[in-house]
Design a protein around this motif. Structure first.
Motif, short mmCIF file in Angstrom:
data_model
loop_
_atom_site.label_atom_id
_atom_site.label_comp_id
_atom_site.label_asym_id
_atom_site.label_seq_id
_atom_site.Cartn_x
_atom_site.Cartn_y
_atom_site.Cartn_z
N LEU A 120 47.50 41.55 23.27
CA LEU A 120 47.00 42.74 24.45
C LEU A 120 47.79 42.52 25.89
O LEU A 120 47.80 43.17 27.02
CB LEU A 120 45.56 42.35 24.90
N SER A 121 47.54 41.31 26.38
CA SER A 121 48.01 41.09 27.98
C SER A 121 50.00 41.27 27.58
O SER A 121 50.48 41.66 28.35
CB SER A 121 48.41 39.65 28.55
N PHE A 122 50.14 41.29 26.34
CA PHE A 122 51.90 41.20 26.21
C PHE A 122 51.78 43.14 26.37
O PHE A 122 53.06 43.59 26.39
CB PHE A 122 52.01 40.77 24.86
N ILE A 123 50.91 43.93 26.02
CA ILE A 123 50.65 45.20 25.52
C ILE A 123 51.18 45.36 27.33
O ILE A 123 52.03 46.95 27.78
CB ILE A 123 49.67 46.23 24.77
N ILE A 124 50.04 45.31 28.23
CA ILE A 124 50.17 45.32 30.01
C ILE A 124 51.46 44.95 30.14
O ILE A 124 51.93 45.93 31.64
CB ILE A 124 48.90 45.08 30.24
N LEU A 125 51.52 44.03 29.89
CA LEU A 125 53.33 43.39 30.42
C LEU A 125 54.40 44.75 30.36
O LEU A 125 54.87 44.40 30.69
CB LEU A 125 54.03 42.11 29.81
N LEU A 126 54.07 45.02 28.89
CA LEU A 126 55.41 45.99 28.95
C LEU A 126 54.69 47.11 29.72
O LEU A 126 56.24 47.86 30.22
CB LEU A 126 55.25 46.30 27.48
N VAL A 127 53.87 47.62 29.85
CA VAL A 127 53.53 49.08 30.47
C VAL A 127 53.95 48.69 32.18
O VAL A 127 54.74 49.49 32.77
CB VAL A 127 52.13 49.01 30.37
N SER A 128 53.42 47.71 32.73
CA SER A 128 53.94 46.88 34.42
C SER A 128 55.55 47.59 34.10
O SER A 128 56.19 47.44 35.18
CB SER A 128 53.37 45.33 34.53
N LEU A 129 56.36 46.50 32.96
CA LEU A 129 57.62 46.80 33.19
C LEU A 129 58.15 47.78 33.38
O LEU A 129 59.13 48.57 34.30
CB LEU A 129 58.30 45.70 32.20
N LEU A 158 54.42 42.78 40.16
CA LEU A 158 53.20 42.39 40.85
C LEU A 158 52.28 41.42 39.20
O LEU A 158 52.27 40.43 38.74
CB LEU A 158 52.84 42.42 41.42
N LEU A 159 52.56 43.35 38.73
CA LEU A 159 50.91 42.72 37.44
C LEU A 159 52.36 42.57 36.18
O LEU A 159 51.48 41.38 35.54
CB LEU A 159 50.83 44.58 36.67
N ALA A 160 53.30 41.86 36.20
CA ALA A 160 54.34 41.41 35.27
C ALA A 160 54.37 39.62 35.24
O ALA A 160 53.88 38.85 34.72
CB ALA A 160 55.54 41.54 35.65
N LEU A 161 54.58 39.03 36.31
CA LEU A 161 53.90 38.43 36.88
C LEU A 161 52.77 37.76 36.17
O LEU A 161 52.06 36.39 35.87
CB LEU A 161 54.30 38.36 38.35
N ILE A 162 51.98 38.70 37.00
CA ILE A 162 49.93 37.79 36.65
C ILE A 162 50.23 37.86 35.09
O ILE A 162 49.52 36.95 34.58
CB ILE A 162 49.52 39.12 37.17
#
Length: 285
Positions: free
Chosen positions: A14-23, A43-47
């Motif tokens: 789930l965090s990986f999907i959020i990472l892609l969204v943040s990028l 910042l969201l990607a780093l988190i």
């Protein structure tokens, strides 16, 4: 004392999907020249990246937040946790400690060389991390101390003039290994360590007395063999006298019996073959 407690973590996918969204947000910010979107996306990607936790099979991770133990994740997989949490990975695999040969005195004061192998694993991650400074080094030091204590409790070997029913390091391997394993479990319990097996792998007299103790063992074996020979010879002489008396083959007085016993014992107990002397006269001449 801190005890281990289990905790759960969010799936890392789930965090990986959020990472892609943040990028994607950061990329769109670059495209639209929006600094706010770029900063928010980065910042969201780093988190997301900071909170990733990967646990391999037979491993666990203890989570610490601002100095407080939050719990241990034992399930292997890909997870995401609070990025402010300190993650300390602990292996749950069985490990071998191949102890070095150490010189110590046994129960009788004889210097001996002894070594043991210990199979152990972490059972409580909280105790292993917080009850001792370095649990691996703690296992090593306590194992050596336990082996020294064990050697002081028992004699290396029994001899004919000693208590043959007592447990010795040489002949009581099964009992000695069991005692060592129990003592190690008691010593390592405070560090959250379970001892699976403990076994003596090397046992010998120290070089300075090895030759003397070998001579003693050889002398003991010779005495034991002689004792058995004498016991057998006496039984054979007794049987010979009984048979002669029972069948009334010859009548012997006490003096002749003593001479016969002496001759038979010489023949039966001697180390070399005897040369018989034939008496051509009477029994008394």
């Amino acid at each position: 004392m801190i005890q281990e407690k289990s905790t759960t973590a969010i799936s890392g996918y789930l965090s990986f999907i959020i990472l892609l969204v943040s990028l994607g947000v950061a990329g769109y910010g670059v495209y639209s020249q929006s600094i706010g979107l770029i900063v928010a996306g980065v910042l969201l990607a780093l988190i997301m990246l900071k909170g990733w936790l990967i646990i391999n099979p037979n491993e666990s991770a203890a989570l610490i937040l601002f100095g407080n133990y939050q719990g241990t994740v034992r399930k292997d997989g890909f997870f995401w946790v609070n990025p402010l949490v300190i993650k300390r990975t602990v292996s749950l695999k069985a490990r071998n400690l191949d102890g070095q040969k150490i010189k110590v005195n046994d129960k009788l004061g004889n210097p001996i060389e002894i070594a043991a192998v210990v199979v152990w694993q972490v059972s409580d991650t909280a105790k292993a991390l917080f009850a001792v400074d370095d649990y691996a080094k703690y296992v090593q030091i306590q194992s050596e101390a336990a082996v020294r204590h064990l050697a002081n409790q028992f004699a290396y070997d029994n001899f004919e003039d000693e208590d043959t029913a007592a447990i010795t390091l040489k002949d009581g391997a099964q009992q000695v290994n069991g005692i060592l394993e129990n003592e190690l479990n008691e010593r390592l319990a405070m560090a959250g360590i379970d001892v699976i097996e403990a076994r003596i792998t090397h046992l010998a007299y120290a070089p300075e007395i090895a030759s003397a103790m070998l001579q003693r063992q050889q002398a003991t074996a010779v005495v034991a063999a002689r004792r058995q020979i004498v016991d057998g010879a006496v039984g054979m002489v007794e049987m010979a006298l009984e048979k002669l008396s029972e069948k009334d083959i010859v009548q012997l007085d006490e003096e002749r019996k003593a001479a016969m016993v002496s001759n038979l014992l010489v023949v039966l107990c001697g180390e070399r073959n005897v040369s018989p002397v034939v008496n051509a006269g009477t029994l008394y001449h």
